[in-house]
Design a protein around this motif. Structure first.
Motif, mmCIF file in Angstrom:
data_model
loop_
_atom_site.group_PDB
_atom_site.id
_atom_site.type_symbol
_atom_site.label_atom_id
_atom_site.label_comp_id
_atom_site.label_asym_id
_atom_site.label_seq_id
_atom_site.Cartn_x
_atom_site.Cartn_y
_atom_site.Cartn_z
ATOM 1 N N GLN A 14 -13.630 5.738 -0.963
ATOM 2 C CA GLN A 14 -14.528 6.257 0.847
ATOM 3 C C GLN A 14 -14.577 8.169 0.801
ATOM 4 O OE1 GLN A 14 -11.511 5.705 3.637
ATOM 5 N NE2 GLN A 14 -10.072 6.423 3.076
ATOM 6 N N GLY A 15 -15.776 8.282 0.753
ATOM 7 C CA GLY A 15 -15.887 9.525 0.891
ATOM 8 C C GLY A 15 -15.267 10.327 2.368
ATOM 9 N N GLN A 16 -14.013 11.147 2.099
ATOM 10 C CA GLN A 16 -13.370 12.215 3.195
ATOM 11 C C GLN A 16 -13.969 13.455 2.453
ATOM 12 O OE1 GLN A 16 -9.765 10.144 4.401
ATOM 13 N NE2 GLN A 16 -10.545 8.090 4.538
ATOM 14 N N GLY A 17 -14.246 13.624 1.866
ATOM 15 C CA GLY A 17 -14.352 15.294 1.684
ATOM 16 C C GLY A 17 -15.837 15.929 1.275
ATOM 17 N N SER A 67 -6.703 12.145 12.415
ATOM 18 C CA SER A 67 -7.245 11.240 11.051
ATOM 19 C C SER A 67 -6.942 10.353 10.914
ATOM 20 C CB SER A 67 -7.733 12.809 10.514
ATOM 21 O OG SER A 67 -6.338 13.118 10.107
ATOM 22 N N LYS A 68 -7.153 8.884 10.651
ATOM 23 C CA LYS A 68 -5.799 8.158 9.585
ATOM 24 C C LYS A 68 -5.241 9.085 8.180
ATOM 25 C CE LYS A 68 -7.981 4.440 11.609
ATOM 26 N NZ LYS A 68 -8.585 2.769 11.540
ATOM 27 N N PRO A 69 -4.738 8.583 7.664
ATOM 28 C CA PRO A 69 -4.133 8.947 6.776
ATOM 29 C C PRO A 69 -4.725 7.538 4.934
ATOM 30 C CG PRO A 69 -2.380 6.709 7.510
ATOM 31 C CD PRO A 69 -3.508 7.416 8.351
ATOM 32 N N PHE A 70 -5.023 8.813 4.218
ATOM 33 C CA PHE A 70 -5.365 7.964 3.393
ATOM 34 C C PHE A 70 -4.311 6.807 2.190
ATOM 35 C CE2 PHE A 70 -7.257 7.273 -0.816
ATOM 36 C CZ PHE A 70 -8.081 7.149 -1.034
ATOM 37 N N THR A 101 1.578 -1.426 0.209
ATOM 38 C CA THR A 101 0.203 -0.071 -0.071
ATOM 39 C C THR A 101 0.398 1.105 -0.044
ATOM 40 O OG1 THR A 101 0.155 0.591 2.761
ATOM 41 C CG2 THR A 101 -1.351 -1.286 1.216
ATOM 42 N N ALA A 102 -0.070 2.422 -0.823
ATOM 43 C CA ALA A 102 0.547 3.450 0.010
ATOM 44 C C ALA A 102 0.180 4.477 0.508
ATOM 45 C CB ALA A 102 1.226 4.265 -1.423
ATOM 46 N N ARG A 103 0.249 5.296 1.369
ATOM 47 C CA ARG A 103 -0.598 6.358 2.455
ATOM 48 C C ARG A 103 -0.054 8.414 2.106
ATOM 49 N NH1 ARG A 103 0.698 1.029 4.689
ATOM 50 N NH2 ARG A 103 -1.516 0.709 6.209
ATOM 51 N N LEU A 104 -0.964 8.629 2.628
ATOM 52 C CA LEU A 104 -0.696 9.710 2.110
ATOM 53 C C LEU A 104 -1.514 10.493 3.806
ATOM 54 C CD1 LEU A 104 -0.383 12.602 1.091
ATOM 55 C CD2 LEU A 104 -3.060 12.585 0.487
ATOM 56 N N PHE A 105 0.200 10.952 4.104
ATOM 57 C CA PHE A 105 0.021 11.556 5.863
ATOM 58 C C PHE A 105 -0.075 13.275 5.520
ATOM 59 C CE2 PHE A 105 2.212 7.848 5.712
ATOM 60 C CZ PHE A 105 1.473 7.185 6.966
ATOM 61 N N CYS A 106 -0.531 13.369 6.305
ATOM 62 C CA CYS A 106 -0.335 14.850 6.880
ATOM 63 C C CYS A 106 -0.867 15.575 8.340
ATOM 64 C CB CYS A 106 -2.047 15.386 6.956
ATOM 65 S SG CYS A 106 -2.377 17.072 6.916
ATOM 66 N N LEU A 129 -5.367 16.831 1.806
ATOM 67 C CA LEU A 129 -5.564 16.093 0.715
ATOM 68 C C LEU A 129 -5.556 14.916 1.149
ATOM 69 C CD1 LEU A 129 -2.402 16.985 -0.881
ATOM 70 C CD2 LEU A 129 -4.323 17.304 -1.217
ATOM 71 N N HIS A 130 -5.578 13.881 2.327
ATOM 72 C CA HIS A 130 -6.309 12.885 2.858
ATOM 73 C C HIS A 130 -7.195 12.709 3.367
ATOM 74 C CE1 HIS A 130 -5.586 15.407 6.388
ATOM 75 N NE2 HIS A 130 -5.479 14.454 6.911
ATOM 76 N N LYS A 131 -8.097 14.164 3.083
ATOM 77 C CA LYS A 131 -9.265 14.295 3.115
ATOM 78 C C LYS A 131 -10.347 13.601 2.187
ATOM 79 C CE LYS A 131 -9.117 15.260 8.115
ATOM 80 N NZ LYS A 131 -9.514 15.706 9.474
ATOM 81 N N LEU A 132 -10.312 14.104 1.238
ATOM 82 C CA LEU A 132 -10.472 14.597 0.156
ATOM 83 C C LEU A 132 -10.925 12.320 -0.641
ATOM 84 C CD1 LEU A 132 -8.913 17.507 -1.909
ATOM 85 C CD2 LEU A 132 -11.209 17.022 -0.278
ATOM 86 N N LYS A 133 -11.221 12.952 -1.936
ATOM 87 C CA LYS A 133 -11.545 11.643 -2.320
ATOM 88 C C LYS A 133 -10.187 10.946 -3.528
ATOM 89 C CE LYS A 133 -14.563 8.672 -5.420
ATOM 90 N NZ LYS A 133 -16.036 8.646 -6.168
#
Length: 885
Positions: free
Chosen positions: A238-241, A177-180, A164-169, A273-277
């Motif tokens: 998932q919808g995060q924004g 909030s968990k990373p995307f 996997t790859a993860r997007l951190f803020c 960014l990590h809460k957008l789709k």
């Protein structure tokens, strides 16, 4: 005495990642050191700092001032690149797979195992705790492999071994909030990159590259409608924004968090960014058969990806259309690093297995830089008579010729079919080489070709080589038949075969003053031969142990040889008497091998010198062998002046004096136990057997780790530098140019103020003598230029002879580094006219300074000759061109 480490040749790259700083500085790890190559000036230098083990990862700050170097023991050095000094040190608790500075230079992201750590970047200020841990992310389920920062330094992408790859803020909020998560890969993610919009420079896409040759393109799209509970946490759907139109800034939406608690999502969080789709819009594959993706890099400005594979192929792809621009093979082994420069016009490709670095300009399809080191250990080195070139021969059957000043290899001779064991320069731009393939070859350094090959009636293995002063007679000693073969350089005919030794002839040297040939053998003797008269051995010097090497003093009045018991014997070759002996076993002792059953202090095996070299004036001698030390002895007093420790790299065997008992197991040392899961292609394979096929008496074979040793030592004819062929490569030590003076020659009247006053009063002769007594470079140069060209003969005649050496050294430096060529050459001419007889009588003492002057003169002559030839051809063309009508 004042030698310091200057450069490392023979190994431009040995694994890890390479970097390009300021668009033209290529930084690459070389074992436990860092090498910097200027691609514009074509020069390379090696930083003097060393890590405890081989470097695994390096990272440079955006402004190019700082370098982060992390080794296999997770120990990190924070280096100031312009000053080449280590500012800070830190040790991480987990293996570091990647590290990167943020674009604003304030933070450092470190992938330490499963943890993603954010550290505040240290600066020039002095701090007790320079590294400050800002934040730690623990969301990854397996080791992190790659990192990438967003252009605004607010977000991080992390690829992991958990596919996997993860997007951190980085911004801290009231609730965590968990990373995307970017899901869908079927192999380890080896590269993650942010893509930006060229107009707004905002992040709009993400690229993820996996080891199985897949590259996914993800696009950010803002969601419409209300927030709902996702089907599964972290899925791409998932919808995060939220980006509702009309009054969205006045409302606050409620939703249920993953932990079951209700939280508020304000307008600012809505556009993180990590809460957008993020939607997966494209899957592309490199289609390299069974090859794996080994290295990759992305250039945001060009929207282009470079990928290196395990089969030696690298390709350039235009994104997001995935158009292959170039695909070619520049290596037969796994590519371990691939990186763009700042402009994106150059691509750096590195292969650790072959020690190869390639800088490729993809638009014109030309090589900017192509350097490759020796694959196996370097066996022998040789300086050219003018000290500008250095030749190296190794177990990989190749001969490389390097420019000492730039550190670049400019020619490679691969004609030998077995290990190269000896090299020797002839006076007229000719290089001789001896090999185990049974040939002695002569190489033309003007046309870069093998113009003559010397052979024997039956195949032999040559391990030593020598030539007389005129270069007319070539001699080579053998490993198997214990004979010395003599050829004529002019005709190539075999003139004579000298027999008498009862062991391998590992040392051959001609006397600098006559035609006497000295040979050393494992039969415990040193023999002197009269080659021209054909009388055979004229003198034999017996020893109690095997003799490993022999050298002549530059004046020909002394002979030095080393024996297996660690002693250096000095003989008078004229009288045939033993002058004195240096017992060096304790001096060279140090370093315990993994297979040793005794400590380094109590071990007696293998402690001997295998190579010797006199200084240019014969006052001291350098000695190296099966140890991490190189010893410098004063010949007249037989005392140890200095010991040079050639490396601190614990990845090599024989560096530690005391082994850690925690690493001992029932099966032996932990470091020697092979790990089946380890990837041996990440770097140079463990060397197991010497290609020479034999070991020195008393030495131990290599059981899986490279053993640190010095195989050859050579001092430059100028005396300003010397080279050592070691396990890590060819180490160059040069004379330190710092301020040195003799206090016994000073009094209260010798001051810089007095010198300036003498110059103002036009007392140029007195000012020059005072500056030579003070021995400060800047003042000496100032006084030289303060002399009128008409007064040069008078001033040169007034200089005492004891200051001539220092004055010649200053003139040699000015001849290479200033533009007043005629003025300096006139100084040199007058010194030779006035002090010619004294210089001739004391040539031994002035030899290094005169060689430096000759080197500068030769280099100047070559540069001017090329310029004159170019101007001549240009003038001929202009004169032959028809006049315009």
């Amino acid at each position: 005495m004042n030698y310091r480490f200057q450069n490392l040749l023979g190994a431009p790259y040995k694994g890890g990642n390479a970097l390009v700083v300021n668009n033209s500085l290529l930084i690459s790890p070389v074992g436990n050191r860092v090498s910097i190559t200027d691609l514009i000036k074509s020069e390379t230098v090696t930083l003097p700092s060393q890590s405890s083990t081989n470097l695994r990862r390096i990272a440079a700050s955006p402004d190019g001032l700082f370098l982060l170097a992390i080794d296999e023991n997770n120990r990190c050095q924070f280096i100031n690149l312009p000053r080449r000094a280590v500012l800070h040190r830190i040790t991480f608790k987990h293996p570091v797979a990647d590290a990167k500075f943020s674009p604003n230079g304030k933070f450092i992201a470190v992938a330490a195992g499963k943890l993603l750590q954010i550290w505040r970047s240290p600066g020039f200020r002095k701090e007790f705790f320079p590294f400050e841990l800002i934040r730690t992310f623990t969301d990854c389920n397996d080791g992190i492999t790659s990192l990438d920062w967003s252009p605004d330094s607010d977000y991080l992408l992390a690829g992991s071994k958990d596919l996997t790859a993860r997007l951190f803020c980085l911004k801290k909020s009231t609730k965590y909030s968990k990373p995307f998560l970017f899901l869908g890969h079927r192999d380890v993610v080896v590269g993650v990159f942010f893509g930006t919009d060229k107009k707004t420079n905002k992040v709009c896409k993400v690229y993820t590259v996996s080891r199985d040759g897949a590259i996914f393109t993800w696009v950010c799209s803002e969601m419409d409608g209300d927030f709902g509970e996702p089907e599964s946490p972290g899925t791409p759907e998932q919808g995060q924004g939220n980006n509702e139109e009309g009054g969205s800034d006045k409302r606050v939406k409620k939703r249920k968090n993953f932990d079951g608690k209700d939280g508020a999502l304000d307008l600012e969080d809505r556009f993180q960014l990590h809460k957008l789709k993020w939607e997966l819009i494209k899957k592309d594959f490199f289609m390299q058969d069974k090859a794996k993706t080994a290295a990759c890099d992305y250039h945001r400005g060009l929207d282009m990806v470079v990928v290196g594979f395990s089969n030696g192929v690298f390709g350039l792809y235009q994104m997001p259309d995935f158009v292959c621009i170039q695909s070619m093979s520049k290596s037969s082994r796994k590519i371990t690093t691939a990186v763009f420069n700042d402009l994106g016009n150059w691509v750096t490709i590195g292969c650790a297995r072959l020690g190869q670095l390639l800088v490729w300009e993809w638009k014109s399809e030309t090589s900017i830089l192509k350097q490759q080191g020796h694959y196996y250990d370097v066996n022998c080195v040789a300086y050219s008579p003018d000290s500008q070139l250095l030749a190296t021969g190794a177990d990989d059957n190749k001969i490389k010729v390097w420019t000492v000043s730039s550190g670049f290899c400019f020619v490679n001779f691969p004609e030998h079919t077995n290990a190269v064991t000896a090299l020797h320069f002839l006076p007229r731009n000719c290089l001789l080489s001896a090999s185990l393939d049974g040939t002695v070859r002569a190489w033309d350094l003007f046309r870069y070709r093998n113009f003559k090959t010397f052979t024997t009636p039956t195949s032999k293995q040559f391990v030593s080589l020598a030539s007389d002063q005129s270069g007319e007679v070539i001699c080579a000693g053998t490993l198997d038949s214990f004979e010395i073969f003599v050829w004529s350089m002019k005709t190539g005919r075999l003139l004579d075969v000298l027999s008498g030794h009862e062991g391998p002839v590992h040392g051959l040297v001609f006397s600098p003053t006559n035609a006497t040939l000295a040979s050393s053998s494992w039969d415990k003797t040193v023999r002197l031969w009269d080659v021209f008269e054909g009388k055979g051995a004229v003198e034999t010097f017996p020893h109690t142990h095997d003799v490993l090497t022999v050298v002549y003093r530059p004046d020909g009045k002394q002979l030095a040889c080393s024996t297996l018991d660690g002693h250096i014997h000095f003989w008078d070759p004229i009288e045939g008497l033993l002058m004195y002996t240096i017992e060096g076993r304790r001096d060279i002792a140090g370093g315990r091998l993994m297979t040793d059953r005794r400590s380094a202090a109590n071990s007696t095996s293998g402690k001997c010198f295998t190579t010797l070299c006199y200084s240019a004036d014969g006052s001291y001698i350098l000695a190296g062998g099966n140890s991490k030390y190189i010893c410098m002895y004063d010949v007249a007093d037989q005392v140890l002046l200095r010991r040079f420790q050639i490396t601190h790299n614990l990845s090599l065997d024989g560096v530690l004096d005391v082994l850690n008992s925690k690493n001992m197991t029932e099966s032996g040392p932990l470091n020697l136990i092979d790990d089946d899961n380890s990837d041996t292609e990440e770097g140079v394979d463990k060397q197991v057997t010497n290609k020479l096929g034999y070991d020195l008496p008393g030495s131990l074979p290599n059981h899986g780790r490279p053993i640190i040793r010095t195989k050859c030592l050579r001092i430059a004819p100028t005396g300003r530098s010397w080279a050592a062929a070691t396990t890590e490569g060819v180490l160059i030590y040069s004379m330190d140019e710092s301020f040195i003076f003799d206090p016994t020659d000073l009094d209260v009247d010798v001051t810089p103020e007095v010198i300036d006053a003498a110059l103002k009063e036009n007392q140029s002769s007195r000012a020059l003598i005072l500056s030579l007594r003070l021995n400060e470079d800047s003042l000496i140069k100032k006084c030289i230029f303060g002399v009128s060209p008409v007064d040069i003969p008078a001033v040169a005649s007034s200089v005492p002879f004891k200051y001539i050496q220092r004055l010649v050294e200053a003139l040699a430096y000015l001849l290479e580094n200033c533009q007043h060529l005629e003025f300096i050459l006139e100084w040199c001419q007058e010194l030779c006219k006035i002090h010619g007889y004294s210089i001739q009588q004391n040539s031994r003492k002035l030899y290094p300074a005169l060689k430096s002057l000759e080197k500068a003169h030769t280099r100047l002559n070559q540069d001017l000759a090329d310029t004159c030839n170019s101007n001549l051809y240009r003038l001929q063309y202009l004169c032959s061109a028809s006049p315009a009508k």
